[in-house]
Design a protein around this motif. Sequence first.
Motif, mmCIF file in Angstrom:
data_model
loop_
_atom_site.group_PDB
_atom_site.id
_atom_site.type_symbol
_atom_site.label_atom_id
_atom_site.label_comp_id
_atom_site.label_asym_id
_atom_site.label_seq_id
_atom_site.Cartn_x
_atom_site.Cartn_y
_atom_site.Cartn_z
ATOM 1 N N LYS A 98 0.832 -1.215 0.000
ATOM 2 C CA LYS A 98 0.000 0.000 0.000
ATOM 3 C C LYS A 98 0.855 1.249 0.000
ATOM 4 C CE LYS A 98 -4.021 -2.051 2.168
ATOM 5 N NZ LYS A 98 -4.255 -2.657 3.482
ATOM 6 N N GLU A 99 1.928 1.220 0.771
ATOM 7 C CA GLU A 99 2.845 2.365 0.752
ATOM 8 C C GLU A 99 4.252 1.868 1.009
ATOM 9 O OE1 GLU A 99 2.566 5.176 3.891
ATOM 10 O OE2 GLU A 99 1.818 3.735 5.333
ATOM 11 N N MET A 100 5.218 2.619 0.485
ATOM 12 C CA MET A 100 6.612 2.246 0.652
ATOM 13 C C MET A 100 7.100 2.782 1.997
ATOM 14 S SD MET A 100 9.200 0.555 -0.400
ATOM 15 C CE MET A 100 8.434 -0.056 -1.897
ATOM 16 N N THR A 101 7.215 1.913 2.952
ATOM 17 C CA THR A 101 7.696 2.294 4.284
ATOM 18 C C THR A 101 9.218 2.139 4.323
ATOM 19 O OG1 THR A 101 7.497 0.018 5.029
ATOM 20 C CG2 THR A 101 5.565 1.436 5.333
ATOM 21 N N PRO A 102 9.876 2.762 5.302
ATOM 22 C CA PRO A 102 11.325 2.566 5.432
ATOM 23 C C PRO A 102 11.689 1.082 5.554
ATOM 24 C CG PRO A 102 10.605 4.376 6.835
ATOM 25 C CD PRO A 102 9.359 3.755 6.267
ATOM 26 N N ARG A 103 10.859 0.341 6.226
ATOM 27 C CA ARG A 103 11.109 -1.093 6.385
ATOM 28 C C ARG A 103 11.092 -1.824 5.033
ATOM 29 N NH1 ARG A 103 9.793 -5.042 10.767
ATOM 30 N NH2 ARG A 103 9.454 -3.232 12.089
ATOM 31 N N LEU A 104 10.125 -1.447 4.180
ATOM 32 C CA LEU A 104 10.048 -2.095 2.866
ATOM 33 C C LEU A 104 11.173 -1.616 1.948
ATOM 34 C CD1 LEU A 104 6.199 -2.266 2.163
ATOM 35 C CD2 LEU A 104 7.734 -4.109 2.862
ATOM 36 N N ALA A 105 11.553 -0.334 2.085
ATOM 37 C CA ALA A 105 12.682 0.176 1.289
ATOM 38 C C ALA A 105 13.959 -0.595 1.640
ATOM 39 C CB ALA A 105 12.866 1.673 1.536
ATOM 40 N N TYR A 130 15.735 -3.471 -11.788
ATOM 41 C CA TYR A 130 14.280 -3.346 -11.813
ATOM 42 C C TYR A 130 13.676 -3.674 -10.453
ATOM 43 C CZ TYR A 130 14.930 -3.462 -16.887
ATOM 44 O OH TYR A 130 15.322 -3.193 -18.156
ATOM 45 N N VAL A 131 12.805 -2.782 -10.007
ATOM 46 C CA VAL A 131 11.998 -3.043 -8.814
ATOM 47 C C VAL A 131 10.549 -3.084 -9.277
ATOM 48 C CG1 VAL A 131 11.264 -2.181 -6.552
ATOM 49 C CG2 VAL A 131 13.637 -1.864 -7.303
ATOM 50 N N LEU A 132 9.890 -4.184 -9.032
ATOM 51 C CA LEU A 132 8.498 -4.358 -9.438
ATOM 52 C C LEU A 132 7.654 -4.525 -8.179
ATOM 53 C CD1 LEU A 132 10.264 -5.388 -11.906
ATOM 54 C CD2 LEU A 132 8.376 -6.895 -12.453
ATOM 55 N N VAL A 133 6.895 -3.481 -7.882
ATOM 56 C CA VAL A 133 5.977 -3.546 -6.750
ATOM 57 C C VAL A 133 4.568 -3.693 -7.323
ATOM 58 C CG1 VAL A 133 5.059 -2.286 -4.760
ATOM 59 C CG2 VAL A 133 7.500 -2.140 -5.300
ATOM 60 N N LYS A 157 4.236 -7.171 -21.483
ATOM 61 C CA LYS A 157 4.065 -5.771 -21.091
ATOM 62 C C LYS A 157 3.485 -5.797 -19.689
ATOM 63 C CE LYS A 157 1.680 -1.532 -22.425
ATOM 64 N NZ LYS A 157 0.695 -0.952 -23.374
ATOM 65 N N ILE A 158 4.089 -5.047 -18.794
ATOM 66 C CA ILE A 158 3.613 -5.051 -17.410
ATOM 67 C C ILE A 158 3.343 -3.630 -16.924
ATOM 68 C CG2 ILE A 158 4.904 -7.135 -16.832
ATOM 69 C CD1 ILE A 158 6.730 -5.122 -15.113
ATOM 70 N N ARG A 159 2.575 -3.576 -15.863
ATOM 71 C CA ARG A 159 2.404 -2.346 -15.099
ATOM 72 C C ARG A 159 2.845 -2.668 -13.676
ATOM 73 N NH1 ARG A 159 -3.300 -1.361 -14.857
ATOM 74 N NH2 ARG A 159 -3.203 -0.514 -16.944
ATOM 75 N N TYR A 172 9.692 3.938 -5.263
ATOM 76 C CA TYR A 172 9.108 5.179 -4.718
ATOM 77 C C TYR A 172 7.592 5.192 -4.887
ATOM 78 C CZ TYR A 172 14.018 6.234 -5.367
ATOM 79 O OH TYR A 172 15.393 6.162 -5.345
ATOM 80 N N MET A 173 7.044 4.037 -5.276
ATOM 81 C CA MET A 173 5.616 3.877 -5.532
ATOM 82 C C MET A 173 5.130 4.752 -6.689
ATOM 83 S SD MET A 173 4.638 1.360 -3.772
ATOM 84 C CE MET A 173 2.850 1.219 -3.662
ATOM 85 N N GLU A 174 6.054 5.009 -7.634
ATOM 86 C CA GLU A 174 5.669 5.663 -8.878
ATOM 87 C C GLU A 174 5.259 4.572 -9.858
ATOM 88 O OE1 GLU A 174 5.477 8.872 -9.683
ATOM 89 O OE2 GLU A 174 6.130 9.461 -7.669
ATOM 90 N N PRO A 175 4.067 4.701 -10.462
ATOM 91 C CA PRO A 175 3.651 3.676 -11.408
ATOM 92 C C PRO A 175 4.423 3.774 -12.724
ATOM 93 C CG PRO A 175 1.998 5.401 -11.278
ATOM 94 C CD PRO A 175 3.057 5.747 -10.272
ATOM 95 N N TYR A 176 4.660 2.653 -13.347
ATOM 96 C CA TYR A 176 5.305 2.655 -14.661
ATOM 97 C C TYR A 176 4.846 1.434 -15.446
ATOM 98 C CZ TYR A 176 8.618 -0.907 -12.920
ATOM 99 O OH TYR A 176 9.185 -2.056 -12.407
ATOM 100 N N GLU A 177 5.090 1.510 -16.747
ATOM 101 C CA GLU A 177 4.844 0.357 -17.607
ATOM 102 C C GLU A 177 6.166 -0.034 -18.226
ATOM 103 O OE1 GLU A 177 0.148 0.907 -18.766
ATOM 104 O OE2 GLU A 177 1.637 1.046 -20.363
#
Length: 156
Positions: free
Chosen positions: A22-29, A69-72, A106-108, A113-118
């Motif tokens: 849901k959100e990028m916390t310091p722990r998840l980073a 690549y980081v895929l969240v 093709k992915i989303r 940083y929880m910025e969406p990308y394709e």
Amino acid sequence: MAIRQIRIMGDDILNKECKPVKEMTPRLAELVEDMFDTMYEANGVGLAAPQVGILKQIITIDVDDGNQYVLVNPEILEESGTQSGQEACLSVPGKSGVVTRPNHVKIRAYDEYMEPYELEADELLARAICHECEHLHGHLYVERVEGELMDVEEED
Ligand code: ZN
């Protein structure tokens, strides 16, 4: 830098569904950094969070194309073509097997940083994405192997 313990096939956590982030916390980073460290240490090209015991939809991939690549919360939007080749998994040490995958995906997803990308990917990157995405839903490539799982020689 921290190396996390890689869970091995037979560990129930590898068969569980992972939750979206849901959100990028310091722990998840920190988890993302540790996943890269752990993956490089083990000479892998991809790692999914459940492989280090965390049931979150996070994947790290480095296929030596100059990108980390980081895929969240990844979602595969399109697949096309096929490729058939050897595949291995850090959670199934010492083994490999032939798996057929899409040659193009093709992915989303979201980045660290929880910025969406394709992203559009071919060949090895497409294979790695498909393999790692399956981890997030509790599946291992051994379920898809054509023929026998083979022993691979350890490299020093
Ligand atoms: Zn794997």
